[in-house]
Design an enzyme around this catalytic site. Structure first.
Site, short mmCIF file in Angstrom:
data_model
loop_
_atom_site.label_atom_id
_atom_site.label_comp_id
_atom_site.label_asym_id
_atom_site.label_seq_id
_atom_site.Cartn_x
_atom_site.Cartn_y
_atom_site.Cartn_z
N GLY A 34 0.82 -1.19 0.00
CA GLY A 34 0.00 0.00 0.00
C GLY A 34 0.86 1.25 0.00
N GLY A 65 3.58 1.44 2.20
CA GLY A 65 4.92 1.03 2.64
C GLY A 65 5.28 1.48 4.03
N PHE A 100 -0.79 8.43 8.68
CA PHE A 100 -1.87 8.84 7.79
C PHE A 100 -1.40 9.30 6.42
CE2 PHE A 100 -4.62 12.37 6.30
CZ PHE A 100 -5.83 11.70 6.15
N GLU A 145 -3.29 -9.29 6.71
CA GLU A 145 -1.94 -8.96 6.23
C GLU A 145 -1.58 -9.62 4.90
OE1 GLU A 145 1.07 -9.08 9.27
OE2 GLU A 145 -0.33 -8.48 10.84
N ARG A 198 -2.52 -12.50 3.78
CA ARG A 198 -2.47 -13.97 3.82
C ARG A 198 -3.69 -14.62 3.17
NH1 ARG A 198 0.82 -16.86 7.19
NH2 ARG A 198 0.19 -18.46 5.68
N ILE A 213 -6.74 -7.05 -0.74
CA ILE A 213 -7.92 -6.21 -0.54
C ILE A 213 -7.97 -5.16 -1.65
CG2 ILE A 213 -9.07 -4.59 1.02
CD1 ILE A 213 -7.51 -6.05 3.32
N TYR A 225 0.92 3.15 24.47
CA TYR A 225 1.81 3.28 23.33
C TYR A 225 3.19 3.72 23.84
CZ TYR A 225 2.87 4.61 18.43
OH TYR A 225 3.39 4.71 17.16
#
Length: 561
Positions: A137, A139, A206, A268, A270, A274, A474
């Site tokens: 997508g 990266g 984003f 992911e 697999r 998408i 986080y």
């Protein structure tokens, strides 16, 4: 040659953009105290692509010709630079490896399909040629979801979704938007904004991450408290597979057996590529505010966030940083002059007079959206809770700064790496009752890891997303590296990941599994849970051509841990 733009091969973002500290007078002394690094020292030379020894493409002529017949010759690339760009994501491990020229397996060919039909023909051709397909997508991945398996002998095709970035349909009556999966955050948000809508999904990546990547890794965004994680936002999707298209319609709710939609979210690559996602979108709010608050301690801030999650308020953002991250945030601010500088000094003097230990101060940002009356209502509720826990509101000024800086943080990793330091992130989620223990356990584990490799390290944390039952923590960690950078990083990263599990958290909240976190899957979802997942992946992809080696691994975490 394709017109799809990519991030620079050796770091985050685009050429010519980076982190600068010269206008942030508190930053250099902060970093010196935190990890002993003098940021005024000259940076190392910018990596040179010519110094890399890139393995030659192993793509057979039949595969390259077959791909060209589908998308056109200009959209099939075997150029070394393109192949290296598509080899890794942007974790600190990825950046250290690519800068060092560690390229054990590089995609053999990069292909840029224009639409779903071309994508399906590519995946079918890969099955026919026994070639591996890795979707790409923006990266930005940091969990190792993009790299080919080491030792893979079959041809590897990186299927770049960058040409598929349009808003295809907007059902305003239902608030549903059908969007091509290659759309990057700014692409899709602008197309929605132009029609008065927003997706409300704003991860730190984003500007350089795609809708398909968000779904494939179970992404969360800064405003997920209000809009939900991508698993909540993605209502329908289309998945390209060797024999056709799996279509999940955007139905509000259904009782149709185990959820295939849920299987695709977080898969992911697999299960397939998408190609489209139908997302829940919202009218752009009349008013949006981000207010800043100070708490006397991180513990007080956690308790306040917990109570806010149980209240009638519904903030878009609930974030509170520990003392170390609060100090970092203040240190990365530009110099305040005139009235604003005097006001900040006056505020700190006021807090000290109230008996606050400024070394324990916790900075919080809380976001509000909606009609003006609804925003006022929420702020009153939150303000009362903040005061109950000893906190103090400090207005919208710092909140505006948060908005400006939220997408710039990844550039800091390159800045530090250029000067001999490694900085990275790991995140987890846990119930409210375990959150403080998770925090304490992780900090202790990280500091123990620093001691074991003989470095002065730093770890800081913020609560980034709140749920009714718990929240995400986080963590950001950094240290000055020695000769074996990757081995040292492994010690610290592994200690942090294991401490998540030991304290009752999950291995990842929104960065996915890839290969980086696969070691901890059995401890996280149980051996039988892994057996179920393994069965799904093996039956859905018996040829192992769909991004093999991600999520599930046969390697085990050493018992010594």
């Amino acid at each position: 040659m394709t017109d799809v733009k990519h991030m620079k091969w050796w770091g985050w973002g685009v050429e010519g953009v980076g982190f600068h500290h010269e206008d942030k007078p508190a930053f250099a002394p902060f970093v010196k105290k935190a990890v002993g690094l003098d940021v005024w020292q000259p940076a190392g030379e910018q990596p040179s692509f010519e110094d890399l020894d890139v393995p030659a493409s192993q793509a057979p002529a039949s595969l390259v010709q077959g791909l060209a017949a589908i998308v056109g010759e200009k959209q099939v690339v075997t150029d070394d630079l393109e192949r290296v760009i598509h080899t890794y994501g942007k974790s600190i491990r990825d950046l250290m490896r690519v800068r060092a020229g560690i390229l054990p397996r590089v995609p053999d060919v990069v292909v840029y399909p224009a639409d779903e039909a071309e994508s399906q023909r590519i995946v079918a051709l890969a099955a026919q040629e026994d070639a591996v397909i890795i979707p790409f997508g923006g990266g930005s991945n940091i969990s190792g979801s993009l790299e080919p398996e080491k030792g893979e002998t079959r041809p590897v095709v990186s299927l770049d979704m960058g040409r598929q970035r349009r808003l295809l349909e907007l059902d305003e009556g239902s608030g549903l938007a059908r969007i091509q999966a290659g759309a990057l955050g700014p692409d899709l948000e602008k197309q929605l904004n132009d029609r008065g809508w927003t997706i409300g999904h704003f991860p730190d990546s984003f500007t350089h991450s795609s809708l398909g990547g968000w779904v494939a890794t179970r992404s969360s965004g800064a405003q997920s408290d209000k809009y939900g994680d991508i698993a909540d936002i993605a209502r329908g999707m289309r998945l390209v597979r060797p024999d056709g298209i799996a279509e999940i319609r955007a139905i509000p709710s259904a009782s149709t057996g185990p959820s295939v939609r849920e299987m695709i979210v977080g898969s992911e690559g697999r299960l397939g590529v998408i190609s489209e996602v139908t997302v829940q979108v919202h009218r752009r709010p009349e008013e949006r505010q981000i207010q800043a608050y100070f708490f006397p301690s991180f513990s007080a801030g956690l308790k306040a966030m917990h109570e806010i999650s149980e209240s009638d308020a519904s903030p878009s953002i609930t974030r509170v940083s520990d003392a170390r991250e609060s100090g970092f945030s203040l240190a990365t601010s530009k110099e305040s002059k005139g009235l604003s500088g005097a006001a900040q000094k006056g505020l700190m003097a006021f807090l000290k007079k109230r008996g606050w230990n400024l070394d324990e101060l916790a900075l919080s940002f809380i976001g509000y959206e909606g009609s003006p009356s609804h925003v006022r209502y929420q702020k009153r509720i939150v303000g009362k809770i903040v005061r109950k826990h000893g906190g103090l509101g400090v207005g919208a000024g710092p909140g505006a700064l948060y908005d400006q800086k939220k997408f710039d943080t990844p550039y800091l990793r390159d800045f530090l790496l250029d000067r001999g330091a490694a900085a990275d992130v790991s995140e987890t989620a846990a119930p409210w009752s375990k959150l403080q223990d998770v925090y304490d356990t992780v900090v202790k584990a990280a500091n123990g890891a620093y001691d074991s490799i003989g470095v002065s390290g730093w770890i800081m944390c913020h609560l980034s997303h709140s749920y009714r039952s718990g929240a995400c923590l986080y963590f950001t960690f950094a240290f000055v590296t020695g000769e074996d950078k990757i081995a040292e990083y492994d010690v610290v990263k592994s200690a942090i990941q294991q401490s998540f599990i030991d304290a009752g958290g999950t291995l990842s909240h929104h960065h996915g599994v890839g290969v980086e976190h696969a070691l901890w899957m059995e401890q996280d979802i149980s051996p039988e849970g892994v057996a179920i997942m393994r069965g799904l992946l093996e039956s859905a992809d018996p040829q192992r051509i769909l991004n093999p080696g991600k999520i599930i691994t046969d390697v085990r975490v050493p018992e010594a841990r």
